[in-house]
Design a protein around this motif. Structure first.
Motif, short mmCIF file in Angstrom:
data_model
loop_
_atom_site.label_atom_id
_atom_site.label_comp_id
_atom_site.label_asym_id
_atom_site.label_seq_id
_atom_site.Cartn_x
_atom_site.Cartn_y
_atom_site.Cartn_z
N UNK A 117 -10.24 1.65 16.57
CA UNK A 117 -10.40 0.40 15.83
C UNK A 117 -9.10 0.02 15.13
N UNK A 118 -8.47 1.00 14.49
CA UNK A 118 -7.19 0.73 13.81
C UNK A 118 -6.16 0.22 14.82
N UNK A 119 -6.15 0.89 15.97
CA UNK A 119 -5.20 0.47 17.01
C UNK A 119 -5.47 -0.96 17.45
N UNK A 120 -6.77 -1.28 17.63
CA UNK A 120 -7.13 -2.63 18.07
C UNK A 120 -6.74 -3.65 17.01
N UNK A 121 -6.96 -3.29 15.74
CA UNK A 121 -6.59 -4.19 14.65
C UNK A 121 -5.09 -4.48 14.69
N UNK A 122 -4.31 -3.42 14.77
CA UNK A 122 -2.86 -3.60 14.75
C UNK A 122 -2.41 -4.35 15.99
N UNK A 141 0.82 -1.21 0.00
CA UNK A 141 0.00 0.00 0.00
C UNK A 141 0.85 1.26 0.00
N UNK A 142 0.35 2.29 -0.72
CA UNK A 142 0.85 3.63 -0.52
C UNK A 142 -0.04 4.34 0.50
N UNK A 143 -1.35 4.12 0.32
CA UNK A 143 -2.29 4.72 1.25
C UNK A 143 -3.24 3.65 1.75
N UNK A 144 -3.79 3.87 2.95
CA UNK A 144 -4.65 2.86 3.56
C UNK A 144 -5.98 3.50 3.93
N UNK A 145 -7.05 2.77 3.68
CA UNK A 145 -8.39 3.18 4.11
C UNK A 145 -8.91 2.07 5.02
N UNK A 146 -9.22 2.39 6.27
CA UNK A 146 -9.72 1.37 7.20
C UNK A 146 -11.23 1.51 7.28
N UNK A 147 -11.93 0.40 7.04
CA UNK A 147 -13.40 0.46 7.08
C UNK A 147 -13.95 -0.37 8.22
N UNK A 148 -15.07 0.10 8.77
CA UNK A 148 -15.78 -0.67 9.79
C UNK A 148 -17.28 -0.44 9.61
N UNK A 149 -18.02 -1.50 9.44
CA UNK A 149 -19.48 -1.44 9.27
C UNK A 149 -19.95 -0.39 8.27
N UNK A 150 -19.36 -0.41 7.09
CA UNK A 150 -19.86 0.44 6.02
C UNK A 150 -19.38 1.88 6.07
N UNK A 151 -18.51 2.21 7.01
CA UNK A 151 -17.97 3.57 7.04
C UNK A 151 -16.46 3.52 7.06
N UNK A 152 -15.85 4.61 6.57
CA UNK A 152 -14.39 4.73 6.65
C UNK A 152 -14.07 5.29 8.03
N UNK A 153 -13.29 4.55 8.83
CA UNK A 153 -12.97 5.07 10.16
C UNK A 153 -11.63 5.82 10.17
N UNK A 154 -10.73 5.42 9.26
CA UNK A 154 -9.45 6.13 9.24
C UNK A 154 -8.83 6.04 7.86
#
Lengths: 313, 379, 353
Positions: free
Chosen positions: C263-268, C235-248
């Motif tokens: 959420x991103x923190x929890x994922x990582x 990736x060059x850029x990242x889009x994190x999605x959760x339940x149909x929305x972009x969270x980060x």
């Protein structure tokens, strides 16, 4: 491909053997041996039977011998001499009797099968592509009715209409009776076929390869005709396998109602008079022909479907 | 670095069993879900009501039929159907008949005579019978006030039997022969299909060959052969059961295929593996864990095979190879309608065929609805 | 309607909303997603299954299955030197959309085997793709097809043209699918979890292949995945999605080294690491992803969030906060930073309390 055909032919052998056993069992089923029954009936009608001829017949059919010996005699006669035995009722050889009528039966069945395809294919296609449209509901309704109306009822109703409304004769061979027979026989199969085609096509239309083809810019027409229909055609071809036995069976009843000169009425009268060699032979021949028809449909399927052809399924 | 997020596919469709945190909708039992889904299927509901009515008719046949199945009046051969009329003074009535005798053939032809009125009553006294074979009674739902007067609401046949009464009596045989046949086919199908699907391998191959054999031979000639071979001296009951057995011999293959397919797909499910790991024996795994998980599918295919049995019995009896008089079934009644000339004089003899069509249609609707509902989690 | 901002954006999705109208109710599979794909870059959309990332990808090309429909939002597509067009306005069956599909934007799917029809050879399907978008005759198209197969690393391409999908391995099929996607030299490749169905070594090769092809052709890639390892790699850029929305949203390094959204923190945090200390439990995100039709009120992540503020997160939608250049996070924790959205309700609630 050749290996596939070879293997399928090989698989047929036990089926054919089993069919011959069943046919022979039917010949043997009526209590007592048929010869005694025949003699009793002739004598009750005041005719004399030559004991020497009786002995000859007893010898020929191996009566009094165990089942397997009688069976061997019977089947080797058929296989090596084409001798299916004698019809006591008609006093002719079974093979000549059956040969007279078999072409009609085969013709009727083939026409009914063609009718089924020609009618079912466009309707099934339309039903799947225009799911929940008026035409789809209409086709579904007709399909349900086609499955629910017994063959002979439909034949009776059509005969009744032809006879009392149009004043036409509805017995024996005429374009009208044959037409009625084809339509009646075809209807039941058509109804089932429409359902199968519609369900298959609906399944196929949701498959990833259709989405993938759409994603590469294929037109909607290509998406339906080129991919799913091609796929749905396979079960369509293999349905011959299950439509055929039904057609052959239906033919017996419909021909009886319409009094057509096919094997059906012959089988029927043979069963009523317990002319068992004739009845058993007809059952044998008709069943074997059905199995061969199924084999042909399998070969056609292999030719159409590369997965089968190349032995991946 | 290979790290994968939890990829719970179940979260998309809603895990059926794990309705832990959300109550209500997902806490419903499978049976409930099937029923809810089934109820949405309007045709299936109509079918269900029809089937219930038909079986009620079969149950109360003696009471519902105006006369017994053996009552006939040879004075009224081929009497046409009368229309039931209602009048504020006379109540229910039908018109009587006038007969004219053909001078050449001496055959009488009947016409409904508008000048005669035959009073018709409800709960009238008539032929005696035993309800459910236990309770002796002589009341009939409907019938002529004077039992000697003719009432043929659906017409009469050649011998002057009342078609309506005989159809009502015939319901019992026609609708049960399918059930008994299917029950036998089901048992055969579950045992053989279950073995085939569960053990797979060689057992499967052998059973599949047998199934293929039965499917590849034309059923009707075989039925005809088998039933023609039944001894003539057998009584109605023996014949009835013989015919059911013959029907089942042909009918079990479909059931076996359904069962096998389900077993094959279930074999690798986790709950089956865990049952096996828990030390359950094979029969227990098969009949306690696997079978219940597709009962609804099974019920659906059972419902769909009853019509085939009914049609087969009708066809056999129509040809005179199935059930024989004095047993009355719809097919036996249709024997009267074999000839076009007869039909031209008495087209009402085809009415039993209508009963067959309605029963088969209703069963097909119910079966289709059940099949759609059998998988309540599928969209 | 907002004017397209970033001039280097090849694709800009703004407020995309795709709903599925089922008999049980409306499922808001994608609920106001905005993201941009710059020219020549790889953007990864990452999230658990059911978060709407695949539906987002399919919405771009109008490939959402019934009963789904794009109900709102814009999908701006900028061809070379031309005015941008809104793909969301094209009908899914329109001629214009068909020209974009496969010609300008190509797509590769999750199940390579099932994405090829078993009734035709792979060559026939590849030639079809080429001839749909290029004025070549059968012979020329076949030559190009063989070329393409060679470019995606299939040995003996001339022979493989006559193979059927079921004669090839999953990895081979995916290479064929990529060849089909490249048929007309698209400007954007959408890869919808192209490696999920493959085994690990094949996965790596396919990722490398996409990476190489991108460097070679200069096309952009929109890569949908749930695999953070893949994200880190390409990736060059990242889009994190959760339940149909972009969270980060943000650059790949920023997301991995300085995640802003819980959420991103929890994922990582839930990534297993070598030598992270034996005997320790792997961190997980508590609870399950809710069913899209049982979406929680307020911030969709609040029932599972360790930092959720009671009375706030469960009541109102969190604002989309700009947390750096080209970075956003949809969380109240960062609300003192610039608000991007015109979401004034939050302030009002604060005042009431």
């Amino acid at each position: 491909m050749l290996r596939y055909i070879g293997r399928r032919c090989f698989y047929m052998v036990p089926t054919l053997f089993a069919i011959s056993l069943v046919a022979f069992a039917i010949i043997q089923l009526p209590p007592g041996d048929f010869l005694t029954a025949w003699v009793t009936r002739l004598e009750s009608e005041g005719e004399q039977v030559d004991p020497a001829m009786l002995d000859g017949l007893r010898q020929r059919y191996g009566l009094g011998e165990p089942f397997y010996a009688q069976y061997t005699k019977w089947i080797s006669g058929i296989l090596f001499h084409g001798d299916f035995g004698e019809s006591f009722e008609y006093g002719r050889s079974v093979s000549s009797l059956v040969l007279d009528r078999l072409p009609w039966s085969i013709g009727l069945t083939v026409f009914a099968l063609l009718f089924t395809w020609i009618v079912a294919f466009p309707i099934g296609l339309y039903s799947a592509v225009r799911q929940y449209s008026f035409g789809d509901y209409l086709a579904t309704t007709i399909g349900f009715l086609g499955l629910a109306i017994p063959n002979f009822m439909l034949a009776l109703a059509m005969m009744y209409v032809a006879y009392s409304v149009f004043g036409l004769s509805t017995s024996g061979i005429s374009p009208l009776t044959i037409g009625i027979a084809v339509v009646v026989l075809g209807t039941a199969g058509t109804a089932g076929m429409i359902r199968v085609l519609r369900a298959n096509l609906l399944d196929e239309l949701k498959k990833p390869y259709v989405v993938a083809a759409r994603a590469r810019g294929a037109s909607e027409k290509t998406l339906v005709i080129k991919y799913p229909v091609r796929m749905a055609l396979n079960p369509f071809v293999s349905t011959i396998g299950w439509v055929l036995p039904g057609l052959v069976g239906g033919e017996v009843i419909v021909a009886q109602v319409l009094n057509l000169p096919t094997t059906g009425p012959l089988l029927f009268s043979a069963l009523r008079t317990q002319d068992m060699y004739l009845a058993g032979s007809i059952i044998l021949i008709v069943s074997v022909l059905t199995v061969i028809g199924t084999l042909l449909s399998d070969i056609l399927l292999a030719w159409l479907d590369p997965r089968v052809r190349l032995g991946y399924r | 670095m290979t790290s994968v997020l939890p990829d719970a596919d179940a979260s998309v469709t809603g895990d059926p069993a794990g309705g832990d945190e959300t109550g209500g909708r997902r806490a419903a039992t499978q049976r409930r879900l099937v029923w809810w889904k089934f109820r949405q299927h309007k045709l299936a509901m109509v079918g269900l009501v029809l089937i219930a009515c038909i079986y009620l008719v079969a149950l109360f046949a003696e009471f519902l039929a105006p006369v017994s199945s053996s009552t006939f009046n040879s004075e009224y051969t081929y009497a046409p159907p009368q229309q039931l009329r209602i009048d504020s003074d006379a109540g229910l009535y039908v018109h009587g008949y006038t007969s004219t005798v053909d001078p050449e053939t001496f055959e009488p032809t009947f016409e409904v005579d508008k000048s005669q009125k035959i009073d018709v009553g409800l709960f009238v006294k008539g032929d005696e019978y035993e309800l459910f074979g236990l309770i002796p009674w002589d009341r009939h739902l409907i019938g002529p006030e004077d039992p000697d007067q003719p009432m043929y609401l659906l017409g009469a046949n050649r011998n002057g039997y009342d078609l309506l009464s005989r159809m009502i009596h015939g319901t019992r045989v026609s609708m049960t022969i399918g059930l008994v046949g299917v029950a036998m086919a089901l048992i055969l199908g579950i045992i053989l299909g279950g073995m085939s699907g569960y053990f797979a391998g060689k057992t499967d191959t052998v059973i599949q060959r047998v199934v293929e054999f039965f499917m590849s031979i034309p059923g009707i000639p075989l039925w005809m052969g088998l039933s023609a071979a039944l001894p003539h001296e057998w009584g109605p009951m023996q014949r009835y059961f013989a015919i059911t057995v013959i029907l089942a011999i042909i009918g079990w293959t479909d059931m076996a295929r359904v069962v096998r397919g389900r077993f094959l797909s279930l074999r690798n499910e986790e709950f089956v593996t865990s049952a096996r790991l828990d030390g359950s024996g094979r029969p227990r795994v098969i009949y306690r864990h696997m079978l219940p998980s597709f009962t609804s599918h099974l019920i659906a295919s059972v419902t769909l095979s009853i019509p085939a049995m009914i049609l087969a019995e009708t066809a056999l009896s129509f040809l005179g190879l199935g059930l024989q008089p004095p047993v009355v079934s719809w097919g036996v009644l249709l024997q009267d309608a074999q000839n076009v000339r007869v039909l031209a004089t008495a087209p009402w003899l085809m009415i039993p065929g209508l009963a067959v069509v309605i029963a088969v249609l209703a069963l097909n609707f119910v079966g289709d609805g059940l099949r759609d509902a059998a998988d309540p989690y599928k969209k | 309607m907002r004017p397209v901002q970033a001039s280097d954006a090849l694709l800009e999705i703004d407020g995309l909303t795709t709903h599925f109208f089922t008999r049980e109710g409306t499922v808001r599979a994608v609920d106001g997603v905005s993201l941009t794909v710059p020219a020549g870059k790889t953007v990864c959309v990452v999230g658990e299954s059911g978060c709407g990332k695949s539906v987002t990808a399919r919405s771009v090309l109008g490939l959402v299955d019934e009963p789904g429909r794009v109900v709102a939002g814009e999908i701006w597509w900028r061809r070379d030197g031309q005015a941008p067009v809104d793909l969301a306005r094209y009908g899914p069956k329109s001629e214009e959309m068909r020209r974009v599909r496969g010609g300008e934007i190509s797509m590769v799917f999750q199940e390579p085997m099932a994405s090829l029809s078993p009734m035709y050879t792979v060559g026939a399907q590849l030639v079809e793709a080429i001839r749909l978008h290029m004025p070549l005759d059968r012979e020329q198209a076949r030559e190009r097809a063989a070329d393409l197969l060679r470019r995606v690393g299939i040995p003996r391409p001339e022979e493989r043209l006559d193979a059927y999908s079921f004669q090839l391995s999953g990895g081979m099929c995916q290479r064929v699918m990529i060849a089909i996607a490249l048929a007309a030299g698209p400007a954007l490749l959408i890869a919808d979890e192209p490696t999920t169905a493959l085994d690990v070594t094949t996965q790596a090769r396919i990722i490398d292949l996409i990476h190489e092809l991108q460097a070679e052709t200069g096309m952009s890639v929109l890569f949908i995945t749930h695999d953070l390892g893949v994200v880190a790699e390409i990736a060059d850029e990242v889009v994190v999605m959760y339940l149909g929305t972009v969270v980060e949203r943000g650059g790949v390094d920023e997301i991995f080294h300085d995640p802003k959204h819980p959420y991103t923190r929890a994922l990582l945090g839930s990534i297993p690491r070598m030598g992270a200390g034996t005997g320790q439990r792997l961190a997980t995100i508590r609870g399950n992803v809710p069913h899209p039709s049982d979406r929680p009120s307020g911030c969709p992540f609040h029932p599972r969030c360790g930092d959720a503020v009671a009375g706030l997160c469960d009541r109102s939608d969190p604002p989309d906060v700009r947390v750096g250049p080209g970075r956003t996070a949809r969380c109240v924790l960062h609300e003192n930073a610039d608000l991007i959205g015109d979401d004034g309700q939050l302030g009002a609630e604060e005042v009431q309390r």
